[in-house]
Enzyme design. Sequence first.
Site, PDB file in Angstrom:
ATOM      1  CG  HIS A   1      27.434  64.231  39.919  1.00 35.41           C
ATOM      2  ND1 HIS A   1      26.695  63.471  39.157  1.00 35.41           N
ATOM      3  CD2 HIS A   1      28.613  64.855  39.272  1.00 35.41           C
ATOM      4  CE1 HIS A   1      26.899  63.256  38.274  1.00 35.41           C
ATOM      5  NE2 HIS A   1      28.535  63.449  37.141  1.00 35.41           N
TER       6      HIS A   1
ATOM      7  NE  ARG B   1      22.383  60.509  38.477  1.00 35.50           N
ATOM      8  CZ  ARG B   1      23.594  60.283  38.343  1.00 35.50           C
ATOM      9  NH1 ARG B   1      24.040  60.109  36.475  1.00 35.50           N
ATOM     10  NH2 ARG B   1      24.678  60.426  39.145  1.00 35.50           N
TER      11      ARG B   1
ATOM     12  CD  GLU C   1      30.544  58.267  36.493  1.00 36.85           C
ATOM     13  OE1 GLU C   1      31.502  58.940  36.610  1.00 36.85           O
ATOM     14  OE2 GLU C   1      29.803  57.988  35.201  1.00 36.85           O
TER      15      GLU C   1
ATOM     16  CE1 TYR D   1      28.136  59.055  29.520  1.00 41.47           C
ATOM     17  CE2 TYR D   1      28.778  57.944  31.460  1.00 41.47           C
ATOM     18  CZ  TYR D   1      28.530  59.058  30.531  1.00 41.47           C
ATOM     19  OH  TYR D   1      27.732  60.304  31.171  1.00 41.47           O
TER      20      TYR D   1
ATOM     21  CD  GLU E   1      26.221  60.056  34.307  1.00 38.70           C
ATOM     22  OE1 GLU E   1      27.513  59.889  33.915  1.00 38.70           O
ATOM     23  OE2 GLU E   1      26.398  61.108  35.379  1.00 38.70           O
TER      24      GLU E   1
HETATM   25  C1  PNW Z   1      30.722  60.751  34.059  1.00 43.21           C
HETATM   26  N1  PNW Z   1      36.200  57.211  32.671  1.00 43.21           N
HETATM   27  O1  PNW Z   1      31.953  60.610  34.348  1.00 43.21           O
HETATM   28  C2  PNW Z   1      29.504  61.279  34.849  1.00 43.21           C
HETATM   29  O2  PNW Z   1      29.021  61.055  35.996  1.00 43.21           O
HETATM   30  C3  PNW Z   1      29.326  62.986  34.076  1.00 43.21           C
HETATM   31  O3  PNW Z   1      29.470  63.875  34.855  1.00 43.21           O
HETATM   32  C4  PNW Z   1      30.434  62.971  33.236  1.00 43.21           C
HETATM   33  O4  PNW Z   1      29.898  64.354  32.292  1.00 43.21           O
HETATM   34  C5  PNW Z   1      30.273  61.888  31.773  1.00 43.21           C
HETATM   35  O5  PNW Z   1      30.565  60.365  32.585  1.00 43.21           O
HETATM   36  C6  PNW Z   1      30.924  61.829  30.798  1.00 43.21           C
HETATM   37  O6  PNW Z   1      31.907  62.268  30.845  1.00 43.21           O
HETATM   38  C7  PNW Z   1      33.014  59.909  34.157  1.00 43.21           C
HETATM   39  O7  PNW Z   1      37.240  57.998  32.572  1.00 43.21           O
HETATM   40  C8  PNW Z   1      34.320  60.281  33.760  1.00 43.21           C
HETATM   41  O8  PNW Z   1      36.092  56.287  33.019  1.00 43.21           O
HETATM   42  C9  PNW Z   1      35.381  59.685  33.221  1.00 43.21           C
HETATM   43  C10 PNW Z   1      35.407  58.376  33.311  1.00 43.21           C
HETATM   44  C11 PNW Z   1      34.303  57.496  33.328  1.00 43.21           C
HETATM   45  C12 PNW Z   1      32.864  58.580  33.363  1.00 43.21           C
END
Ligand code: PNW
Length: 465
Positions: A124, A80, A169, A301, A359
């Site tokens: 993105h 991806r 996102e 995450y 992700e």
């Molecule tokens: C994602 N939050 O970002 C992005 O898709 C990626 O580009 C990034 O590198 C990765 O996660 C790690 O940060 C996020 O605050 C940024 O919940 C912030 C959040 C979630 C995802």
Amino acid sequence: MTQPNPKNFPPRFTWGVATSSYQIEGAAHEDGRSPSIWDTFCATPGKVLNGENGDVACDHYHRLDRDLDLIQSLGVNAYRFSVAWPRIVPGGRGATNQAGLDFYSRVVDGLLARDITPWLTLYHWDLPQVLQDRGGWPARDTALAFGDYAEVVTTALGDRVKHWITINEPWVAAFMGYGNGIHAPGHTNLAESFAASHHLLLAHGLGVQAVRKNVPDAQVGITLNLAAAYPATDSEMDKAAAHRQDGFANRWYLDPVFGRGYPRDFVELLGDASPQAQGLVLPGDLDLIGVVSDFLGVNMYSRSVVEDAPDDGWLRARGLRVEGSEYTGFDWEVAPQSLTDLMLRLQKDYNPVAIYITENGASYPDTVNADGNVQDEARTRYFQQHLAALGDAITDGAKVTGYFAWSLMDNFEWAEGYDKRFGIVYVDFETQARTLKQSGQWYRDFLARAQEGQPVTLPRFPAPT
Ligand code: PNW
């Protein structure tokens, strides 16, 4: 230690790694690329840690073939990546830049030559700065410009790319870009952020239309960052706070994408800041946003645990640090069970045709040992726990059909610059040397077992050392 069972994943499961354009490419001023809002943001003092930027990043633009070999050496069957809008339509709208298309054409051909399925994300976060100058995502015209851009990319690459993600996102792009200002363009206005959210969703709908028209045999969907929200206690007040948090982070995007329109309780909570109150939801918008797509992409995450906070801003919910829980180097709670919960909840509440984890990963401060190895035990454990949790969800009926580890390699981590490392490959940003971390070796070996007996092409190149 929790170990995922490779047998819990169905045959022909999509196994991949993920990246995004601005985070890895570099070559920010080459071959006709115009500045994006991230170039501008990085050049604004105090916005990005250590004043870093994506001018060079992983220099992927100049190291494409070696990086594709690296991807192949992992034994993944999918990759991806995202396309940088300012490389393709430097003026935001209008003339196409052939050099930009040529680069992604090489990416796609290189993947196909290695039997790796390209998964292309159209947006993105690297919005052409010229479009921000004309209002950015809070302006409806940006969504229309995205529709034209999607038309260009699907026409150019649709003969070879059959998996498309419209927007990555929208919550982060809208809220962190225009609400709390941590991301580009760094605005802090709640109403603007919800205007942006509506236009990002509109862009998704227009993107689906472009893919359907130009690549009728493709699969297309959106990627949402979702985090299950739990109340801190069993009290009704905390449960209501968790429901608001769920509205903010999850339902605000899920409901309209699945054709239900915006969640009414949340529209009410937003009051004047809602896109409805701002008069931005025009007839036909919700049909466009709710068009049936082929999959839901989920970036996961962590989770959130919240308590009622009557004096805490418009959401009146406060996120808590969980006593006794493990946290990553990014200070996100390691909460694998919440991935099982989230998948089963999506299946029950929204019944998606297919879910892809687009992700999942963790940041830790890695170092290369004297022997040349990167012993990232904590990240390895993170992947093991989350894949075990995903296997449980699949066993219990969630229609998850793919998984992409974030990220292929350490890269430009937005406001955190190069300080936070998410890669399964270590990148030395002085020399651009790549080193497969212990987590990457584990992932490669796990995939080999998960894909045993399936038609896979063995890497033609040895794993880089
Ligand atoms: C994602 N939050 O970002 C992005 O898709 C990626 O580009 C990034 O590198 C990765 O996660 C790690 O940060 C996020 O605050 C940024 O919940 C912030 C959040 C979630 C995802």
